[in-house]
Design a protein around this motif. Structure first.
Motif, PDB file in Angstrom:
ATOM      1  N   GLY A 141      -1.812 -12.507  13.862  1.00 37.53           N
ATOM      2  CA  GLY A 141      -0.287 -14.140  13.324  1.00 37.53           C
ATOM      3  C   GLY A 141       0.306 -13.853  14.947  1.00 37.53           C
ATOM      4  O   GLY A 141       0.311 -13.704  15.861  1.00 37.53           O
ATOM      5  N   VAL A 142       1.027 -15.565  14.300  1.00 39.68           N
ATOM      6  CA  VAL A 142       1.643 -15.920  15.526  1.00 39.68           C
ATOM      7  C   VAL A 142       2.411 -16.652  14.820  1.00 39.68           C
ATOM      8  O   VAL A 142       2.906 -17.239  13.845  1.00 39.68           O
ATOM      9  CB  VAL A 142       1.282 -16.886  16.466  1.00 39.68           C
ATOM     10  N   GLY A 143       3.168 -17.630  15.760  1.00 40.02           N
ATOM     11  CA  GLY A 143       4.734 -18.833  15.070  1.00 40.02           C
ATOM     12  C   GLY A 143       5.586 -17.517  14.321  1.00 40.02           C
ATOM     13  O   GLY A 143       5.714 -16.297  14.327  1.00 40.02           O
ATOM     14  N   THR A 144       6.758 -18.625  13.822  1.00 40.53           N
ATOM     15  CA  THR A 144       7.811 -18.104  13.605  1.00 40.53           C
ATOM     16  C   THR A 144       8.204 -18.569  12.148  1.00 40.53           C
ATOM     17  O   THR A 144       7.772 -19.498  11.548  1.00 40.53           O
ATOM     18  CB  THR A 144       9.021 -19.048  13.258  1.00 40.53           C
ATOM     19  N   SER A 145       8.251 -17.525  10.934  1.00 40.28           N
ATOM     20  CA  SER A 145       8.436 -17.657   9.345  1.00 40.28           C
ATOM     21  C   SER A 145      10.217 -16.477   9.305  1.00 40.28           C
ATOM     22  O   SER A 145      10.624 -16.090  10.246  1.00 40.28           O
ATOM     23  CB  SER A 145       7.444 -16.264   8.687  1.00 40.28           C
ATOM     24  N   SER A 146      10.536 -17.360   8.518  1.00 37.17           N
ATOM     25  CA  SER A 146      11.606 -16.328   7.674  1.00 37.17           C
ATOM     26  C   SER A 146      11.626 -16.536   6.607  1.00 37.17           C
ATOM     27  O   SER A 146      10.796 -16.711   5.808  1.00 37.17           O
ATOM     28  CB  SER A 146      13.199 -18.119   8.020  1.00 37.17           C
ATOM     29  N   TYR A 147      13.308 -15.520   5.905  1.00 37.39           N
ATOM     30  CA  TYR A 147      12.984 -15.021   4.464  1.00 37.39           C
ATOM     31  C   TYR A 147      14.514 -15.018   4.486  1.00 37.39           C
ATOM     32  O   TYR A 147      15.614 -15.062   4.994  1.00 37.39           O
ATOM     33  CB  TYR A 147      12.527 -13.755   4.468  1.00 37.39           C
ATOM     34  N   VAL A 148      14.575 -15.498   2.884  1.00 40.02           N
ATOM     35  CA  VAL A 148      15.758 -15.306   1.845  1.00 40.02           C
ATOM     36  C   VAL A 148      15.607 -13.974   0.538  1.00 40.02           C
ATOM     37  O   VAL A 148      13.972 -13.876   0.703  1.00 40.02           O
ATOM     38  CB  VAL A 148      16.055 -16.112   1.482  1.00 40.02           C
ATOM     39  N   TYR A 149      16.277 -14.000  -0.227  1.00 37.30           N
ATOM     40  CA  TYR A 149      15.905 -12.451  -0.236  1.00 37.30           C
ATOM     41  C   TYR A 149      15.235 -12.759  -1.755  1.00 37.30           C
ATOM     42  O   TYR A 149      15.802 -14.073  -2.485  1.00 37.30           O
ATOM     43  CB  TYR A 149      17.329 -11.130  -1.380  1.00 37.30           C
ATOM     44  N   GLY A 150      14.181 -12.341  -2.800  1.00 38.19           N
ATOM     45  CA  GLY A 150      13.969 -13.424  -4.319  1.00 38.19           C
ATOM     46  C   GLY A 150      13.278 -11.490  -4.619  1.00 38.19           C
ATOM     47  O   GLY A 150      12.863 -10.565  -3.501  1.00 38.19           O
ATOM     48  N   PRO A 151      12.782 -11.553  -5.555  1.00 37.51           N
ATOM     49  CA  PRO A 151      12.091 -10.327  -6.419  1.00 37.51           C
ATOM     50  C   PRO A 151      10.578 -10.212  -5.974  1.00 37.51           C
ATOM     51  O   PRO A 151      10.086  -8.949  -6.579  1.00 37.51           O
ATOM     52  CB  PRO A 151      11.723 -10.954  -7.735  1.00 37.51           C
ATOM     53  N   ASN A 152      10.162 -11.129  -5.480  1.00 35.20           N
ATOM     54  CA  ASN A 152       8.474 -11.267  -4.911  1.00 35.20           C
ATOM     55  C   ASN A 152       8.513  -9.691  -3.650  1.00 35.20           C
ATOM     56  O   ASN A 152       9.281 -10.049  -2.448  1.00 35.20           O
ATOM     57  CB  ASN A 152       8.075 -12.452  -4.853  1.00 35.20           C
ATOM     58  N   PRO A 153       7.212  -9.820  -3.106  1.00 28.11           N
ATOM     59  CA  PRO A 153       6.685  -9.111  -2.452  1.00 28.11           C
ATOM     60  C   PRO A 153       6.133 -10.670  -1.239  1.00 28.11           C
ATOM     61  O   PRO A 153       6.414 -11.759  -1.617  1.00 28.11           O
ATOM     62  CB  PRO A 153       5.334  -8.456  -2.598  1.00 28.11           C
ATOM     63  N   PRO A 154       6.062 -10.149  -0.013  1.00 34.65           N
ATOM     64  CA  PRO A 154       6.418 -10.872   1.313  1.00 34.65           C
ATOM     65  C   PRO A 154       4.592 -12.124   0.970  1.00 34.65           C
ATOM     66  O   PRO A 154       3.295 -11.324   2.112  1.00 34.65           O
ATOM     67  CB  PRO A 154       6.362 -10.342   2.282  1.00 34.65           C
ATOM     68  N   ILE A 209      15.305 -23.230  15.289  1.00 37.00           N
ATOM     69  CA  ILE A 209      14.384 -22.761  16.227  1.00 37.00           C
ATOM     70  C   ILE A 209      13.238 -23.544  16.209  1.00 37.00           C
ATOM     71  O   ILE A 209      12.699 -23.210  17.585  1.00 37.00           O
ATOM     72  CB  ILE A 209      13.996 -21.452  15.513  1.00 37.00           C
ATOM     73  N   VAL A 210      12.717 -23.472  15.429  1.00 39.20           N
ATOM     74  CA  VAL A 210      10.911 -24.309  15.659  1.00 39.20           C
ATOM     75  C   VAL A 210      10.858 -25.044  16.130  1.00 39.20           C
ATOM     76  O   VAL A 210       9.979 -25.349  17.139  1.00 39.20           O
ATOM     77  CB  VAL A 210      10.246 -24.140  14.208  1.00 39.20           C
ATOM     78  N   GLY A 211      11.919 -26.190  15.890  1.00 34.19           N
ATOM     79  CA  GLY A 211      12.490 -27.553  16.648  1.00 34.19           C
ATOM     80  C   GLY A 211      12.072 -27.861  17.954  1.00 34.19           C
ATOM     81  O   GLY A 211      11.652 -28.071  18.675  1.00 34.19           O
ATOM     82  N   ASP A 212      13.633 -26.133  18.413  1.00 32.24           N
ATOM     83  CA  ASP A 212      13.496 -26.435  19.826  1.00 32.24           C
ATOM     84  C   ASP A 212      12.701 -25.500  20.862  1.00 32.24           C
ATOM     85  O   ASP A 212      12.435 -25.984  21.895  1.00 32.24           O
ATOM     86  CB  ASP A 212      15.008 -25.549  20.100  1.00 32.24           C
ATOM     87  N   ILE A 213      12.194 -24.695  20.063  1.00 36.67           N
ATOM     88  CA  ILE A 213      10.556 -24.146  20.472  1.00 36.67           C
ATOM     89  C   ILE A 213       9.604 -25.128  20.953  1.00 36.67           C
ATOM     90  O   ILE A 213       9.396 -25.493  22.219  1.00 36.67           O
ATOM     91  CB  ILE A 213       9.506 -22.583  19.936  1.00 36.67           C
ATOM     92  N   ARG A 214       9.451 -25.961  20.166  1.00 34.56           N
ATOM     93  CA  ARG A 214       8.279 -27.208  19.688  1.00 34.56           C
ATOM     94  C   ARG A 214       9.544 -28.439  21.399  1.00 34.56           C
ATOM     95  O   ARG A 214       8.684 -28.157  22.284  1.00 34.56           O
ATOM     96  CB  ARG A 214       8.618 -27.759  18.800  1.00 34.56           C
ATOM     97  N   ARG A 215       9.827 -28.442  21.262  1.00 42.01           N
ATOM     98  CA  ARG A 215      10.797 -29.954  22.011  1.00 42.01           C
ATOM     99  C   ARG A 215      11.141 -28.761  23.200  1.00 42.01           C
ATOM    100  O   ARG A 215      10.688 -29.653  25.079  1.00 42.01           O
ATOM    101  CB  ARG A 215      12.656 -30.058  21.711  1.00 42.01           C
ATOM    102  N   GLY A 216      11.631 -27.146  24.168  1.00 42.34           N
ATOM    103  CA  GLY A 216      11.489 -27.084  24.803  1.00 42.34           C
ATOM    104  C   GLY A 216      11.275 -25.463  26.126  1.00 42.34           C
ATOM    105  O   GLY A 216      10.890 -25.779  26.583  1.00 42.34           O
ATOM    106  N   TRP A 217       9.158 -25.906  25.149  1.00 45.21           N
ATOM    107  CA  TRP A 217       8.367 -24.539  25.407  1.00 45.21           C
ATOM    108  C   TRP A 217       7.150 -24.538  24.909  1.00 45.21           C
ATOM    109  O   TRP A 217       6.364 -25.375  26.171  1.00 45.21           O
ATOM    110  CB  TRP A 217       9.183 -23.906  24.661  1.00 45.21           C
ATOM    111  N   ASP A 218       6.927 -25.077  24.041  1.00 40.99           N
ATOM    112  CA  ASP A 218       5.756 -24.837  23.098  1.00 40.99           C
ATOM    113  C   ASP A 218       5.926 -25.770  22.150  1.00 40.99           C
ATOM    114  O   ASP A 218       5.682 -25.241  21.151  1.00 40.99           O
ATOM    115  CB  ASP A 218       5.164 -23.720  22.815  1.00 40.99           C
ATOM    116  N   PRO A 219       4.503 -27.018  22.255  1.00 40.84           N
ATOM    117  CA  PRO A 219       4.903 -28.304  21.313  1.00 40.84           C
ATOM    118  C   PRO A 219       4.019 -27.604  20.588  1.00 40.84           C
ATOM    119  O   PRO A 219       4.292 -28.673  19.109  1.00 40.84           O
ATOM    120  CB  PRO A 219       4.528 -29.843  22.552  1.00 40.84           C
ATOM    121  N   SER A 220       3.242 -27.301  20.565  1.00 44.40           N
ATOM    122  CA  SER A 220       2.231 -26.755  19.601  1.00 44.40           C
ATOM    123  C   SER A 220       3.241 -25.358  18.866  1.00 44.40           C
ATOM    124  O   SER A 220       1.856 -24.912  17.898  1.00 44.40           O
ATOM    125  CB  SER A 220       1.191 -26.452  20.084  1.00 44.40           C
TER     126      SER A 220
END
Length: 218
Positions: free
Chosen positions: A45-58, A81-92
């Motif tokens: 896996g690569v990249g950024t993902s984010s979570y809030v609480y829910g009754p479901n598995p990931p 975070i995603v926007g700043d990484i793309r603007r300042g580090w890796d556009p992809s």
């Protein structure tokens, strides 16, 4: 009550302890949030993902049942975070999305008092992401984005104008100019790429310490 839950083994107590401690430390009426800073494990896996609480598995689904406001907090931080990484580090840089899951660290059972979110910055088990995580400029971009996302959440929540810390000054120097006298100089940092850095500095405050332990009011 903060660390040792009787129904869990010691090795499992840790997951909810952090947010239980945050709730224990949270003063009544204090405006606060809880942010879990993580890196992900499954490779490749690569990249950024984010979570809030829910009754479901990931499993990539979304069923938010956490503390109210957690979803907005997650969105502000994740997008920053995603926007700043793309603007300042890796556009992809890959945006893996915003989800819910039954993660104990954001479970309102442990912390029912503050909006809470869990941010998976990158994948420490994937070599390409791991190499980014080791880079100080990458970590600085992410840390600043984390703070700016939180600031945007509070500005939106309170209906106030957003003010972001300026970038650190540069060319700092301190020169002895006589007995007991020091001249300090610096330059305000240049503005970074649009949407990446903070606001421009309007003025600076200099703090002094006479004993190396405490500071005056500036």
């Amino acid at each position: 009550t903060v660390y040792d839950l009787p129904e869990l083994e010691d090795r499992d107590d840790d997951i909810g302890t952090r947010s239980r401690f945050a709730a224990w430390d949270h003063e009544e009426g204090e405006d606060a949030v809880y942010v879990a800073w993580h890196t992900n494990a499954p490779s490749p896996g690569v990249g950024t993902s984010s979570y809030v609480y829910g009754p479901n598995p990931p499993d990539g689904s979304y069923d938010f049942t956490g503390v109210p406001g957690s979803d907005k907090l997650m969105a502000f931080i994740h997008d920053e975070i995603v926007g700043d990484i793309r603007r300042g580090w890796d556009p992809s840089w890959r945006d893996r999305g915003k989800y819910s899951a039954y993660f104990g660290e954001v479970n309102p059972r442990h912390n029912p008092e503050t909006p809470s979110t869990l941010i998976e910055i990158a994948f420490h088990a994937t070599d390409s992401d791991e190499q980014q995580l080791k880079q100080a400029p990458f970590r600085r971009i992410v840390a600043r984005a984390m703070y700016q996302g939180i600031a945007r959440f509070f500005a939106d929540k309170d209906g106030t104008q957003l003010h972001l810390l300026p970038e650190p000054p540069t060319a700092l120097s301190a020169r002895g100019v006589g007995p007991g006298r020091v001249a300090v100089s610096w330059r305000a940092a240049e503005a970074g790429p649009a949407g990446l850095g903070g606001d421009a500095a309007e003025r600076f405050r200099v703090y002094r310490s006479r004993d190396g332990l405490s500071w005056d009011e500036g």
